[in-house]
Design a protein around this motif. Sequence first.
Motif, PDB file in Angstrom:
ATOM      1  N   LEU A 199      50.091  39.253  55.530  1.00  0.00           N
ATOM      2  CA  LEU A 199      50.254  37.812  55.738  1.00  0.00           C
ATOM      3  C   LEU A 199      49.837  37.421  57.155  1.00  0.00           C
ATOM      4  O   LEU A 199      49.193  36.382  57.367  1.00  0.00           O
ATOM      5  N   ALA A 222      51.493  26.954  53.679  1.00  0.00           N
ATOM      6  CA  ALA A 222      51.939  28.118  52.898  1.00  0.00           C
ATOM      7  C   ALA A 222      53.324  28.587  53.308  1.00  0.00           C
ATOM      8  O   ALA A 222      53.975  29.320  52.572  1.00  0.00           O
ATOM      9  N   PHE A 250      47.326  31.562  48.291  1.00  0.00           N
ATOM     10  CA  PHE A 250      46.544  32.209  49.345  1.00  0.00           C
ATOM     11  C   PHE A 250      45.106  32.454  48.918  1.00  0.00           C
ATOM     12  O   PHE A 250      44.425  33.316  49.469  1.00  0.00           O
ATOM     13  N   GLN A 262      46.477  38.604  48.061  1.00  0.00           N
ATOM     14  CA  GLN A 262      46.730  38.286  46.660  1.00  0.00           C
ATOM     15  C   GLN A 262      46.976  39.555  45.841  1.00  0.00           C
ATOM     16  O   GLN A 262      47.879  39.594  45.003  1.00  0.00           O
ATOM     17  N   TRP A 282      46.117  37.463  57.339  1.00  0.00           N
ATOM     18  CA  TRP A 282      45.583  36.269  56.655  1.00  0.00           C
ATOM     19  C   TRP A 282      45.668  35.039  57.560  1.00  0.00           C
ATOM     20  O   TRP A 282      44.722  34.268  57.677  1.00  0.00           O
ATOM     21  N   ASN A 283      46.816  34.847  58.221  1.00  0.00           N
ATOM     22  CA  ASN A 283      46.984  33.716  59.135  1.00  0.00           C
ATOM     23  C   ASN A 283      46.005  33.804  60.298  1.00  0.00           C
ATOM     24  O   ASN A 283      45.450  32.796  60.749  1.00  0.00           O
ATOM     25  N   SER A 324      42.337  37.120  52.114  1.00  0.00           N
ATOM     26  CA  SER A 324      42.929  36.462  50.938  1.00  0.00           C
ATOM     27  C   SER A 324      43.018  37.432  49.766  1.00  0.00           C
ATOM     28  O   SER A 324      44.051  37.503  49.085  1.00  0.00           O
TER      29      SER A 324
END
Length: 867
Positions: A58, A171, A154, A81, A61-62, A77
């Motif tokens: 996470l 999110a 995401f 996922q 991803w950010n 992503s």
Amino acid sequence: MQQLIGPDYKLAECDVKSIGAKALNLVKMKEAGLRVPPFFSLSSQLVKTILQPLATDLQNWNLALQQEDDANVQKASLNLQNGINKLELDQGLMLEIQTLVRQHFASGAFLAVRSSGSLEDLNEASFAGQYDSMLFVSPSECEQAILACIASAFSVGMVHYRRKMNLREHALHFSVIVQEMIPSSSSGVAFSMDQTANLADALIVAAYGLGEGLVTNKAEADLYCYNRQANTYKEEIASKSVYLDFEEGKILERNLDSTLVESSVFSTDQVHEVYRQLCAVERLLAGPADIEFAFDVDSNFWLLQMRPITGIDASKLRILDNTNIVESYPGISKPLTFSLARKSYDLVFKSCAKDFWISSKKTTQLRPVFKDLIAHFEGRIYYRLDNWYQLIDLVFKSKKSREAWQNAVGLKNAEGRKAPDVWSLFKMVLASAWMLIRHKRRVAIFFRDFNLLHRDFETLIRQEEDAKGLWLGYEKSTQSLFSIWSITVVNDFLAFKFFGFLQARLKSLGFENSEAMAHQLSTQFETIESEQAVLHLLELKEQILKNPDLVALFEQSAKEIDEAILNYPDFKSKVESYRQQYGDRVLAELKMEVPSLRQKPLGIYSLIKSQLKSSLSLKEHKRRKLELRVQSWTQLREKVWRFGLNYFLIKRLSKWAGSGLRNRENMRFARARAYGRVKQVFEKVAIQMYQKGVLETANDVYYLDLQDLEAFCLSSPTSNLKKKVYLRKQEEQRFYHLDLPDRITYLEGDVPRFRKAQKNTSNPHVLIGAPASKGRVKAEAIVVLEPSFDLDVKGKILVCKMTDPAWIFLMTQAAGIISERGSVLSHTAIVGRELGIPAIVGVDQATTLLQSGQLIDLNADVGEVKF
């Protein structure tokens, strides 16, 4: 805050960050008593807990999201996922979920698993269709469906959407809804504002079977355009072939039964039910709404989702409404007519601001509002209702006063306004009292000054030939008229007030139809100019019927009558006297392009000939009026003691309201006379423009503006006027093919398009309107779209879109009147009551649904037309 929000959770116990906007809207609907399938929600805090094992993914991803590197975003992503879909939910959580399903959902029900973000379904962003929804999920598959729903938050597509909407932190507040699936026989979506055409209408889209068929465009859909003002709808029926169904764990595409291919998805009752539910949701959201819904196999209605309609800036809304004004400007109005009307509204209402104690500073601020009180839309003249309400808010300071005004002018489902402060209300009470004290004297002064100015106007037309002199004289006369015209607005204000008081008093005394009773009482005291015109015409009619030679004369054409009438000098003198006194009162008399009887003198003979076809006599007219007066006061005395306070109060209110209505009609007659003089001025100017080659024909002047005429008269440059006329004539041809609604709402700069709907199916055998003049009659209908004095309406029910004052000569022959437009204080209503002719106004699509020669039953006691 608990992490698993059950079906019985209260609105006060949750917020948008905890369960997201979509789930919060479901809670709101449930608490409001709307029919919502059972549901529960996984809070955003619980979703964060579920994602804790993937903290590193996470974070990556950010980081990729902040760097705006598309390759890194795609990689991050997919990794995130995949990681989410491989997670396993806590067994205790799954047990709690299974318990909620067992306790609150129907036995054997399937589940829908949907997203609910904190910024989803809000005004700023809808996120419609951005997240994955899992449908017809069995309880055993619930875990994977929940994880898949979370994973969709995401996706790469969501990243781009969030970037575009500047919602990168969205999110962090993401929850999941688990809801019982409704096996629907039909489903749809509805919008309280039709963004594809007229925002004043609601739009309903419906398909057979599951809503997924509609969402994916696999099932053809019917459209229902709902007129919010008339509470009717028009439908566009699609030729349908398939629908989506669920069986044995699969969503299947099935062929539609042949009997349903061309039929409407919804019944009339279902369309109205959807609209009622849509309005309830709109109230909950305090703004335009969008809903998803379904009817189950037992025809029960279910609300599945609600959200605000995004992208509508209320400050840019333009609201057009032709209520009342359509009586004065029916059909297509040419540019010169609109130019004069726009200037008139501007100057008159600006001048009366001081009567309502509106400060000069406020009046200056409202200059753009005064300037655009009316609009010229596709050739038709409409009120700019959004501007009118800015003025109304300054004048009508209580909710009841505004409602009384809206009812008086015939507005349906008008816009709600905010409550005023106490000081503003007190100030308007004082202003109203001051207006009332001075009113009688001011009315007398108005008619005195008007007659003086009118004589000056006539002298100008008779003596002046020079274009410059004509224009300067016109400007001087009209400016003087505008300076005294504010009393007409004050009179209407007081008339509406007293009529509202009278109706309220009658209602409190138990009169069921207090509005109709109020009209009956208030119109019995005074004689109006329109009635005087009829009385004089009936006198001419009686003189003709007493003389066989005159009867034979009026069997000829108008031109032949005009030549032969010289043999009857006394009668000719009376006809000419009538033409001079009432010659400005013609059909659509305020439209510059419509000549008065002064300009087209032969029209007086057609008018008299039409009246000869009527059975109405002077004696019968007086009998009808007396009968109505006796009937209304007898009904009052049966309920109210003649010497009591209530009787005295009702009598006074009736007198004041009746006086106001009389003044209203007489002032409108004065307006007709003034406009008649303006027509004569413009006619003389037009002839000179033609003679000097500025125009191809004199009649082309009606395609110009006031500024164009002023420039010509004052010797300013007037080039390209012929081209201007040509282009406007070309544009006008398009207007005649349009059938526009009474109210049009759109965003500034975004002109709406209008669907060509097939038919109105709100009720196939009964039309409903507002009772304007009591009575019941069964007779043959005559539908009149283009009025003419030669029409034979004797003994028939006159069906029309609207009337203006000059229609009275057709109305007197009719057995009854049905009008699509107008209010209970419109000319149709007032004259109908004076003449004792049953009349109903506001009957939507009457001229379309009724046909000439058709036998119809008009019940004006209740406002019902059967056919």
